[in-house]
Scaffold this motif. Structure first.
Motif, short mmCIF file in Angstrom:
data_model
loop_
_atom_site.label_atom_id
_atom_site.label_comp_id
_atom_site.label_asym_id
_atom_site.label_seq_id
_atom_site.Cartn_x
_atom_site.Cartn_y
_atom_site.Cartn_z
N VAL A 37 6.96 -33.56 -13.82
CA VAL A 37 5.57 -33.96 -13.60
C VAL A 37 5.38 -34.29 -12.12
CG1 VAL A 37 3.81 -35.66 -14.22
CG2 VAL A 37 5.50 -34.99 -15.90
N PRO A 38 4.35 -33.72 -11.49
CA PRO A 38 4.18 -33.96 -10.05
C PRO A 38 3.74 -35.38 -9.69
CG PRO A 38 2.44 -32.53 -10.88
CD PRO A 38 3.41 -32.74 -12.01
N SER A 39 3.00 -36.04 -10.61
CA SER A 39 2.50 -37.37 -10.26
C SER A 39 1.97 -38.09 -11.50
CB SER A 39 1.36 -37.27 -9.24
OG SER A 39 0.23 -36.65 -9.83
N LYS A 40 1.77 -39.37 -11.35
CA LYS A 40 1.15 -40.17 -12.40
C LYS A 40 -0.29 -39.71 -12.62
CE LYS A 40 -0.19 -44.55 -11.73
NZ LYS A 40 -0.27 -46.03 -11.65
N GLU A 41 -0.98 -39.40 -11.54
CA GLU A 41 -2.37 -38.95 -11.66
C GLU A 41 -2.46 -37.63 -12.42
OE1 GLU A 41 -6.62 -38.69 -9.60
OE2 GLU A 41 -5.06 -39.99 -8.82
N HIS A 42 -1.46 -36.78 -12.28
CA HIS A 42 -1.43 -35.54 -13.04
C HIS A 42 -1.40 -35.84 -14.54
CE1 HIS A 42 -0.49 -31.36 -13.98
NE2 HIS A 42 0.48 -31.80 -14.76
N LEU A 43 -0.60 -36.80 -14.94
CA LEU A 43 -0.55 -37.20 -16.35
C LEU A 43 -1.89 -37.77 -16.80
CD1 LEU A 43 2.99 -38.80 -16.45
CD2 LEU A 43 2.27 -36.74 -17.68
N LEU A 44 -2.51 -38.58 -15.95
CA LEU A 44 -3.83 -39.12 -16.27
C LEU A 44 -4.82 -37.99 -16.45
CD1 LEU A 44 -5.77 -41.53 -16.60
CD2 LEU A 44 -6.10 -41.45 -14.11
N GLN A 45 -4.79 -37.02 -15.56
CA GLN A 45 -5.72 -35.88 -15.65
C GLN A 45 -5.52 -35.12 -16.96
OE1 GLN A 45 -8.14 -34.90 -13.09
NE2 GLN A 45 -8.85 -34.03 -15.03
N LEU A 46 -4.27 -34.88 -17.33
CA LEU A 46 -3.99 -34.19 -18.60
C LEU A 46 -4.54 -34.98 -19.77
CD1 LEU A 46 -0.31 -32.98 -18.02
CD2 LEU A 46 -2.39 -31.57 -18.02
N ALA A 47 -4.35 -36.28 -19.75
CA ALA A 47 -4.82 -37.14 -20.85
C ALA A 47 -6.35 -37.13 -20.94
CB ALA A 47 -4.31 -38.56 -20.66
N THR A 93 -9.42 -43.38 -26.05
CA THR A 93 -9.37 -44.78 -25.64
C THR A 93 -9.14 -44.88 -24.14
OG1 THR A 93 -8.55 -45.48 -27.80
CG2 THR A 93 -8.18 -46.98 -25.97
N LEU A 94 -8.21 -44.11 -23.64
CA LEU A 94 -7.94 -44.09 -22.20
C LEU A 94 -9.17 -43.62 -21.43
CD1 LEU A 94 -5.87 -44.48 -19.92
CD2 LEU A 94 -5.15 -42.11 -20.32
N LEU A 95 -9.82 -42.58 -21.90
CA LEU A 95 -11.03 -42.07 -21.26
C LEU A 95 -12.09 -43.16 -21.14
CD1 LEU A 95 -12.96 -39.83 -20.24
CD2 LEU A 95 -13.48 -39.36 -22.66
N LEU A 96 -12.25 -43.95 -22.17
CA LEU A 96 -13.29 -44.98 -22.16
C LEU A 96 -12.95 -46.15 -21.24
CD1 LEU A 96 -14.26 -44.95 -25.92
CD2 LEU A 96 -15.43 -43.83 -24.00
N ARG A 97 -11.73 -46.21 -20.77
CA ARG A 97 -11.30 -47.30 -19.88
C ARG A 97 -11.35 -46.93 -18.41
NH1 ARG A 97 -6.21 -49.49 -23.50
NH2 ARG A 97 -7.51 -50.44 -25.11
N VAL A 98 -11.56 -45.67 -18.08
CA VAL A 98 -11.56 -45.28 -16.67
C VAL A 98 -12.79 -45.83 -15.96
CG1 VAL A 98 -10.17 -43.21 -17.08
CG2 VAL A 98 -12.65 -43.02 -16.98
N ARG A 99 -12.60 -46.19 -14.69
CA ARG A 99 -13.66 -46.82 -13.91
C ARG A 99 -13.96 -46.10 -12.60
NH1 ARG A 99 -14.87 -48.24 -18.10
NH2 ARG A 99 -14.34 -50.18 -19.09
N GLY A 100 -13.32 -44.98 -12.35
CA GLY A 100 -13.60 -44.24 -11.13
C GLY A 100 -12.73 -44.63 -9.96
N ASN A 101 -11.53 -45.12 -10.24
CA ASN A 101 -10.63 -45.58 -9.19
C ASN A 101 -9.75 -44.48 -8.60
OD1 ASN A 101 -11.58 -48.20 -9.53
ND2 ASN A 101 -10.07 -48.65 -11.09
N SER A 102 -9.88 -43.26 -9.07
CA SER A 102 -9.06 -42.15 -8.58
C SER A 102 -9.87 -40.87 -8.73
CB SER A 102 -7.76 -42.06 -9.38
OG SER A 102 -8.04 -41.60 -10.69
N PRO A 103 -9.43 -39.81 -8.08
CA PRO A 103 -10.14 -38.53 -8.26
C PRO A 103 -10.20 -38.07 -9.72
CG PRO A 103 -8.74 -38.42 -6.32
CD PRO A 103 -8.41 -39.72 -7.02
N ALA A 104 -9.12 -38.26 -10.47
CA ALA A 104 -9.13 -37.87 -11.89
C ALA A 104 -10.15 -38.68 -12.67
CB ALA A 104 -7.74 -38.04 -12.49
N GLU A 105 -10.24 -39.97 -12.36
CA GLU A 105 -11.20 -40.82 -13.05
C GLU A 105 -12.64 -40.46 -12.66
OE1 GLU A 105 -10.38 -45.03 -12.94
OE2 GLU A 105 -8.24 -44.68 -13.11
N LEU A 106 -12.87 -40.17 -11.41
CA LEU A 106 -14.21 -39.77 -10.96
C LEU A 106 -14.64 -38.47 -11.65
CD1 LEU A 106 -13.97 -40.66 -7.17
CD2 LEU A 106 -15.46 -41.75 -8.88
N ALA A 107 -13.73 -37.53 -11.74
CA ALA A 107 -14.04 -36.26 -12.41
C ALA A 107 -14.32 -36.50 -13.90
CB ALA A 107 -12.88 -35.28 -12.25
N ALA A 108 -13.57 -37.39 -14.52
CA ALA A 108 -13.79 -37.70 -15.94
C ALA A 108 -15.15 -38.36 -16.15
CB ALA A 108 -12.68 -38.60 -16.46
#
Length: 182
Positions: A37-47, A93-108
């Motif tokens: 896995v390249p990064s933690k954010e990559h895992l977040l993006q997949l989720a 559940t994870l999706l509903l907790r994102v607040r826009g603190n990273s590029p993956a969260e902003l895209a979500a």
């Protein structure tokens, strides 16, 4: 690996979870984890993509069925959202907790707004056909419907005593027919 990451993100919070935490949970070294896995954010993006892709598919399938009324399409979209939430509960559940603190969260968050707009369009179509009331703005109805669905993450358990079908039936009945006796 993704399942464990989602579980840890939900348990500890995405920001508070390190790749070391995940590696330890999986019984890997950190370097072995980074090999896969390249990064933690990559895992977040997949989720987040898991949740959003399935929600988008449910809404798109409902919207595409021109053989039924807009009200029926709206009901199907809400029901499909319940089914996705239950079937992909940790990712949603994870999706509903994102607040826009990273590029993956902003895209979500952007994709969530797009889904809200699509549901609001279905609401507007159902109102225009006379299937639902017109005195409440479609975007407000959309948010209230998704709010009902999203609140399930707080208490529903996929292996609980209430089946997913029963839950989807109950939520759509309350949303579209209310609590008044028939």
């Amino acid at each position: 690996m993704l399942r464990e990451a989602i579980e840890l993100f939900n348990l500890q919070g995405y920001d508070a979870t390190s790749m070391g935490d995940l590696a330890s949970r999986l019984g890997f070294t950190k370097s072995a984890l980074y090999h896969h896995v390249p990064s933690k954010e990559h895992l977040l993006q997949l989720a987040l993509d898991e949740a959003l892709d399935n929600l988008a598919e449910a809404v798109a399938a409902a919207r595409a069925d021109s053989s039924v009324s807009a009200l029926d399409r709206l009901r199907r979209a809400v029901r499909g959202s319940v089914e996705v939430l239950i079937g992909h509960l940790p990712a949603v559940t994870l999706l509903l907790r994102v607040r826009g603190n990273s590029p993956a969260e902003l895209a979500a968050l952007k994709r969530r707004r797009e889904l809200d707009a699509q549901l609001a369009q279905l609401v507007a179509e159902a109102a225009a056909e006379g299937g639902i009331r017109t005195d409440i703005p479609p975007d407000l109805i959309s948010r209230l419907l998704f709010g009902m669905v999203n609140s399930l993450t707080e208490w529903v358990r996929p292996s609980g005593r209430i089946s997913p079908d029963t839950l989807a039936d109950a939520l759509t009945a309350i949303a579209f027919e209310g609590l008044l006796a028939p």
